[in-house]
Design an enzyme around this catalytic site. Structure first.
Site, PDB file in Angstrom:
ATOM      1  NE  ARG A   1      35.667  18.218  60.540  1.00  0.00           N
ATOM      2  CZ  ARG A   1      35.064  17.110  60.182  1.00  0.00           C
ATOM      3  NH1 ARG A   1      34.718  16.251  61.094  1.00  0.00           N
ATOM      4  NH2 ARG A   1      34.809  16.838  58.935  1.00  0.00           N
TER       5      ARG A   1
ATOM      6  CG  ASP B   1      36.429  21.573  56.485  1.00  0.00           C
ATOM      7  OD1 ASP B   1      35.528  22.422  56.330  1.00  0.00           O
ATOM      8  OD2 ASP B   1      36.513  20.856  57.487  1.00  0.00           O
TER       9      ASP B   1
ATOM     10  CD  GLU C   1      34.270  23.881  62.348  1.00  0.00           C
ATOM     11  OE1 GLU C   1      33.168  23.997  62.888  1.00  0.00           O
ATOM     12  OE2 GLU C   1      34.479  23.161  61.349  1.00  0.00           O
TER      13      GLU C   1
ATOM     14  NE  ARG D   1      26.378  43.249  69.865  1.00  0.00           N
ATOM     15  CZ  ARG D   1      26.735  44.038  70.874  1.00  0.00           C
ATOM     16  NH1 ARG D   1      27.899  43.867  71.475  1.00  0.00           N
ATOM     17  NH2 ARG D   1      25.927  44.988  71.309  1.00  0.00           N
TER      18      ARG D   1
ATOM     19  CD  GLN E   1      31.088  28.501  56.953  1.00  0.00           C
ATOM     20  OE1 GLN E   1      32.286  28.620  56.794  1.00  0.00           O
ATOM     21  NE2 GLN E   1      30.563  28.151  58.129  1.00  0.00           N
ATOM     22  NE  ARG E   2      27.741  20.383  55.711  1.00  0.00           N
ATOM     23  CZ  ARG E   2      27.746  19.604  56.792  1.00  0.00           C
ATOM     24  NH1 ARG E   2      28.826  19.594  57.573  1.00  0.00           N
ATOM     25  NH2 ARG E   2      26.740  18.838  57.090  1.00  0.00           N
TER      26      ARG E   2
HETATM   27  O1  F6P Z   1      33.875  18.676  57.219  1.00  0.00           O
HETATM   28  C1  F6P Z   1      33.012  19.685  56.999  1.00  0.00           C
HETATM   29  C2  F6P Z   1      32.382  20.220  58.231  1.00  0.00           C
HETATM   30  O2  F6P Z   1      31.563  21.179  57.718  1.00  0.00           O
HETATM   31  C3  F6P Z   1      33.278  20.746  59.328  1.00  0.00           C
HETATM   32  O3  F6P Z   1      33.951  21.925  59.038  1.00  0.00           O
HETATM   33  C4  F6P Z   1      32.303  20.822  60.485  1.00  0.00           C
HETATM   34  O4  F6P Z   1      32.937  20.782  61.736  1.00  0.00           O
HETATM   35  C5  F6P Z   1      31.485  19.610  60.283  1.00  0.00           C
HETATM   36  O5  F6P Z   1      31.535  19.304  58.905  1.00  0.00           O
HETATM   37  C6  F6P Z   1      30.075  19.724  60.757  1.00  0.00           C
HETATM   38  O6  F6P Z   1      29.387  18.549  60.444  1.00  0.00           O
HETATM   39  P1  F6P Z   1      27.917  18.183  60.933  1.00  0.00           P
HETATM   40  O7  F6P Z   1      27.374  19.311  61.748  1.00  0.00           O
HETATM   41  O8  F6P Z   1      27.129  17.952  59.696  1.00  0.00           O
HETATM   42  O9  F6P Z   1      28.050  16.932  61.720  1.00  0.00           O
END
Ligand code: F6P
Length: 360
Positions: free
Chosen positions: A186, A142, A237, A278, A286-287
Site C-alpha cells: 500500500r 508489506d 498496488e 496482459r 500472496q497472503r
Molecule cells: O497490509 C497488507 C495488505 O495485504 C495490503 O497490501 C492490501 O492492500 C490489504 O492488506 C488487503 O487487505 P484485505 O483485502 O484483507 O482487506
C-alpha cells in the site's frame, strides 16, 4: 514457578507465519507451566461475556507451524478498529474497553499478546494505556513497520511473487508479450522490489518512486528494439505516476480499496507502444499458503520473545527484529512510523545496476 494464564489474539490481515507465532507462544508458555487462551477473531473475541476463546493445547498447535492463516481467526474490521482508510486514527469507545476489561478480569489474564500490524498495534497501545497488560508482535506482509527490520509473512509473500514471475516469464516469452504483475504494497514497495529482483523483472514500479508513463513506454520500446521477446513489469498496488494519485476503487460496501494501477498500465502501455500486454493481479495469493522456513523461524522467535516479555512483565512493549536479534521496543515508538523503500538505497541501486527500470 507460579502458574499464569496469558491471552493471545491475531488481528488485521492474515499472513503466513501467524500460526508459527502461536505455536512458539504455546510451546514456550508450556515450558513455564502457563496456560494460553486464544481470543477468536482478533480483539472482537474479548467482547462476549467470558470471551470467545479457545485454549491452546499441544493437540491444536501440533501441526500448525507449516500452515498459513491463523487458527484463531482474524478481522481488520469491528469494534476495535483504530485506524481507518487514509491512516486516520480512531479512539476505541469506553464501552468497548470496559467490556474487554471485564473479560480479561474474568479470565484472570496476566498478559495479552496481540499479533498484528500498525492498526492493531495502535489498538494495543490504547488498551495498554487503559491498563491492559499488552505485549505486541508485529505483523505485516508489506514489511512497512519502521520499528522492526523484518516481519514474518513478508518472505513468504516475496516467494509467492518470485514463483509467479518464474511461471509468467515462459508464457510472456512464448507470446512476445508484456506482462504487468500487480502485487501488494500500500505505502511501501518492498514486496514489488524484492519479488521483482528475485523473479528477474525488467520494470519495478513502487509507491516511493513515482513513475512516468513516457519513461515506461520508452523502456519497453528499447527492449523490443534490442530484441528482447518479452517484458516483465511488477507494480505495487500503491504505486502512482509522477502526476497522479494512488489508484483506488470503491467496493459495494462503500469502502475504498487500492487497485487499478495495473489495468491503467496495460491500457497505457498498449496504446503507447502497440505491444500486446496482459495483467496478472496476485492479490491474496500472496497472503495465503505455507510460510517459508525463514517465516517459520522468525514467527517462532517472535512468539518465544513475547512470552519472555510477559514473564518479565514488560507490558507496553513490542517484539522487534534488529541485527539478527529479537528484542523489544515500546509500542508507542512503533506505531505511526512507516518504513518505506529509500529511493537511493542499495537494493534499488542493485536493481538499477542489473538494468531494471523504475520508470523514473
Ligand atoms: O497490509 C497488507 C495488505 O495485504 C495490503 O497490501 C492490501 O492492500 C490489504 O492488506 C488487503 O487487505 P484485505 O483485502 O484483507 O482487506
Amino acid at each position: 514457578m507460579s502458574t499464569k494464564r496469558i491471552g493471545v489474539l491475531t488481528s488485521g490481515g492474515d499472513c503466513p507465519g501467524l500460526n508459527a507465532v502461536l505455536r512458539g507462544i504455546f510451546c514456550s508458555a508450556e515450558e513455564l507451566g502457563w496456560e494460553v487462551i486464544g481470543f477468536r477473531d482478533g480483539y472482537e473475541g474479548m467482547l462476549p461475556e467470558g470471551g470467545d476463546t479457545m485454549t491452546l493445547t499441544r493437540e491444536n498447535t501440533a501441526s500448525i507451524m507449516q500452515t498459513g492463516g491463523t487458527i484463531l481467526g482474524t478481522t481488520n474490521k469491528g469494534h476495535f478498529t483504530s485506524k481507518v482508510a487514509g491512516g486516520d486514527r480512531m479512539t476505541i469507545s469506553e464501552e468497548v474497553i470496559s467490556r474487554a476489561s471485564r473479560t480479561c478480569q474474568e479470565l484472570n489474564l496476566s498478559a495479552i499478546i496481540a499479533i498484528g500490524g500498525d492498526g492493531s498495534m495502535n489498538t494495543a497501545l490504547q488498551l495498554y494505556r487503559a491498563g491492559f497488560p499488552m505485549i505486541g508482535v508485529p505483523k505485516t506482509i508489506d514489511n512497512d513497520l519502521e520499528a522492526t527490520a523484518m516481519t514474518f509473512g513478508f518472505d513468504s509473500a516475496v516467494a509467492c511473487v518470485t514463483d509467479a514471475l518464474d511461471r509468467l516469464h515462459t508464457t510472456a516469452a512464448s507470446h512476445k508479450r508484456l506482462l504487468v504483475v500487480q502485487v501488494m504494497g500500500r505505502h511501501a514497495g518492498w514486496i514489488a522490489l524484492m519479488g521483482g529482483i528475485a523473479g528477474a523483472a525488467d520494470i519495478i514500479l513502487i509507491p516511493e518512486i513515482p513513475f512516468s508513463l513516457e519513461r515506461v513506454a520508452e523502456f519497453v520500446q528499447r527492449r523490443d528494439a534490442a530484441g528482447h521477446k518479452s517484458t516483465m513489469l511488477v507494480v505495487a498496488e500503491g504505486a502512482r505516476s509522477q502526476h497522479g494519485q494512488q489508484f483506488r476503487k470503491q467496493a459495494s460496501s462503500g469502502e475504498w480499496r487500492l487497485g487499478g494501477v495495473g489495468e491503467m498500465l496495460v491500457n497505457e502501455i498498449e496504446a503507447r507502444t502497440g505491444k500486446e500486454t496482459r495483467i496478472c493481479v496476485l492479490g491474496h495469493l500472496q497472503r495465503g499458503g505455507d510460510p517459508t522456513s525463514l517465516d517459520r523461524i522468525l514467527g517462532t522467535r517472535f512468539g518465544v520473545k513475547a512470552v519472555q516479555l510477559a514473564r518479565e512483565e514488560k507490558f507496553g512493549t513490542m517484539v522487534s527484529y534488529q541485527n539478527d536479534t529479537v528484542l523489544e521496543v515500546p509500542i508507542a515508538d512503533a506505531v505511526h512510523r512507516l518504513k518505506r523503500v529509500p529511493p537511493d538505497c542499495q537494493l534499488v541501486e542493485t536493481a538499477r545496476a542489473v538494468g531494471i527500470s523504475f520508470g523514473d
